[in-house]
Design a protein around this motif. Structure first.
Motif, PDB file in Angstrom:
ATOM      1  N   SER A 258      64.280 -12.365  14.046  1.00  0.00           N
ATOM      2  CA  SER A 258      64.783 -11.767  15.141  1.00  0.00           C
ATOM      3  C   SER A 258      66.112 -12.602  15.302  1.00  0.00           C
ATOM      4  O   SER A 258      66.518 -13.428  14.847  1.00  0.00           O
ATOM      5  CB  SER A 258      63.686 -11.938  16.291  1.00  0.00           C
ATOM      6  N   TRP A 369      61.671  -8.610  16.039  1.00  0.00           N
ATOM      7  CA  TRP A 369      62.403  -7.415  16.476  1.00  0.00           C
ATOM      8  C   TRP A 369      62.299  -6.328  15.760  1.00  0.00           C
ATOM      9  O   TRP A 369      63.018  -6.455  14.733  1.00  0.00           O
ATOM     10  CB  TRP A 369      63.750  -8.001  16.774  1.00  0.00           C
ATOM     11  N   SER A 371      63.641  -3.323  15.283  1.00  0.00           N
ATOM     12  CA  SER A 371      64.995  -2.538  15.626  1.00  0.00           C
ATOM     13  C   SER A 371      64.928  -1.116  15.684  1.00  0.00           C
ATOM     14  O   SER A 371      65.514  -0.416  16.393  1.00  0.00           O
ATOM     15  CB  SER A 371      66.328  -3.010  14.902  1.00  0.00           C
ATOM     16  N   MET A 376      67.971  -3.602  22.030  1.00  0.00           N
ATOM     17  CA  MET A 376      68.086  -5.138  22.232  1.00  0.00           C
ATOM     18  C   MET A 376      67.794  -5.364  23.629  1.00  0.00           C
ATOM     19  O   MET A 376      67.043  -6.578  23.923  1.00  0.00           O
ATOM     20  CB  MET A 376      69.550  -5.449  22.086  1.00  0.00           C
TER      21      MET A 376
END
Length: 459
Positions: A258, A369, A371, A376
């Motif tokens: 991340s 994360w 994405s 974010m």
């Protein structure tokens, strides 16, 4: 009256933030976060025991009430067997198809009689089995999903099964929800805001100084202080190992989970960063960092120019006054269970490579994360509502490219060392497969390999 109450509320908050900045400035820890993590471990263990006890009581009650009902007993037994596999890998692969050519099978003498070459359908069953296993649970896409925990950590986002199994567990979960969302989250948002403002102001001030040893030392202290404050916004507890191998120049490569990876490493040392220019929150941090120390930011089109990237890397590494440049060769975030293919670009530059292995403890909060699924801001929200971010960082001995060793082999050797130290699975697949289809040459290699094996088995 209301203003007086607000003043009484903000005075301790301001005092706490001032104390936090002071502690970060002198790079000291008073052990509050570690004590907090140890307390969480005790609560998790108590929850685990309570869940197991409640599960046994519920199953025993069902068995007692359905003694004469064989179908009911069978259902309970089936539930027990499924529970035992919760969070475990369901597929055990005997034959794995890899994206590189396999060693050809030894040649066998070809008989002159055509009727002796027979096709046996059983020879392809292993490949059929491997294909079905890949459809159910493949090695690639499972690395882009959050790791499922084997035990409950009072976060329904990672394991939503147990919050209402008993009144004790429900009480703990409600109390934990209150702590995370009513107390920790607002305080963390405030600390994050102060940290970003503090980083922007400090880097802007340092940026006006003349380049030299004094500025480099000051930048190191300022960035360590600022990232120490930002780490408080996620209650980060970081343990650094083998600090004698900490990089001082050259290229530092690490596995990528991340954007927090940068924060984790910058809390201990100063690095130059390379990557694509971003907007929004990441863009603010990029512009702030660029004022104080040398970084390499590319526009979207420039980042695809390999020669331009390699030339900028060589220029940076050739200057011994520049900090080590931090690179994540995977090129995308992986869920911290494995290490995927390293891009060879950073291993073609030459010079020393400093490997770093980062391993997060998912019990306190999942740092991965995704994405493709979360923005974010959504990711930051999840981090600030987790219990904490706990991780270990291993600085590994520097590595050099050997004579006659290709950049790809060197990258694979470094990747293997990182995977072994971090307890991660070493995979050969390209992490960009979550955004694109497999390359045509990979499919053709497997088709040729499949045909060769069928021919060799049939003769």
């Amino acid at each position: 009256m209301i203003s007086a109450i607000l003043d009484l509320f903000w005075i301790p908050i301001g005092g706490f933030l001032s104390f936090l900045i002071f502690i970060s400035a002198i790079n000291k820890s008073i052990g509050v976060r570690k004590a907090y993590v140890n307390l969480l471990l005790r609560i998790f263990e108590y929850g685990r025991v309570s869940i197991e006890t409640a599960s046994k009581e519920n199953h025993l009650s069902v068995r007692t009430t359905k003694t004469d009902n064989k179908q009911g007993v069978q259902l309970v037994d089936d539930a027990d067997s499924k529970e035992g596999t919760n969070g475990a890998t369901l597929i055990t692969r005997d034959a794995v198809l890899l994206p590189q050519a396999q060693e050809p099978a030894p040649e066998k003498p070809v008989s002159s009689k055509k009727d002796e070459i027979n096709f046996d359908f059983e020879k392809c069953l292993d490949y059929v089995k491997s294909g079905v296993e890949a459809i159910i649970e493949d090695d690639v896409t499972s690395r882009f999903e959050a790791e499922e925990l084997k035990s409950w950590n009072m976060l329904t986002r990672t394991n939503r099964h147990y919050e209402f199994i008993s009144w004790k567990i429900t009480s703990i979960w409600v109390f934990g929800f209150f702590i995370r969302y009513v107390i920790l989250m607002p305080l963390r948002v405030l600390v994050c805001f102060v940290g970003v403002v503090w980083l922007t102001v400090c880097t802007a001030a340092v940026g006006y100084l003349k380049d030299g040893p004094y500025k480099r030392d000051l930048v190191h202290k300022v960035l360590g202080m600022c990232f120490g404050v930002l780490s408080s916004a996620i209650s980060a507890v970081i343990t650094y190992h083998n600090e004698d191998n900490r990089p001082s120049s050259g290229i530092c490569v690490a596995n990528h989970t991340s954007p927090i990876d940068v924060l984790v490493l910058m809390c201990d040392s100063t690095y130059s960063l390379i990557g694509q220019r971003h907007g929004g929150f990441l863009g603010v941090l990029q512009r702030a960092l660029a004022r104080a120390s040398p970084h390499i930011w590319f526009e979207r089109g420039e980042a695809k120019d390999r020669h331009l990237v390699a030339e900028r890397l060589k220029q940076h590494v050739s200057d011994p006054n520049n900090p080590p440049i931090l690179i994540f060769p995977e090129g995308t975030c992986i869920n911290n269970t494995s290490v995927m293919q390293f891009k060879k670009g950073s291993f073609e530059v030459g010079g020393v490579i400093y490997p770093v292995a980062i391993k997060y403890d998912p019990r306190f909060g999942d740092a991965f994360w995704n994405s493709a699924k979360y923005s974010m801001m959504q990711y930051l929200y999840m981090m600030m509502t987790s219990w904490a971010i706990v991780c270990d960082v291993w600085y590994l001995p520097p590595m050099y490219r050997q004579d006659g060793e290709s950049a790809i082999d060197f990258a694979n050797r470094v990747k293997s060392v990182i995977a072994k130290q971090g307890g991660l699975i070493d995979l050969v697949w390209d992490g960009q497969l979550k955004r694109m289809k497999p390359k045509k040459e990979w499919r053709e290699i497997q088709q040729v390999e499949f045909a060769n094996r069928l021919k060799s088995d049939s003769t």
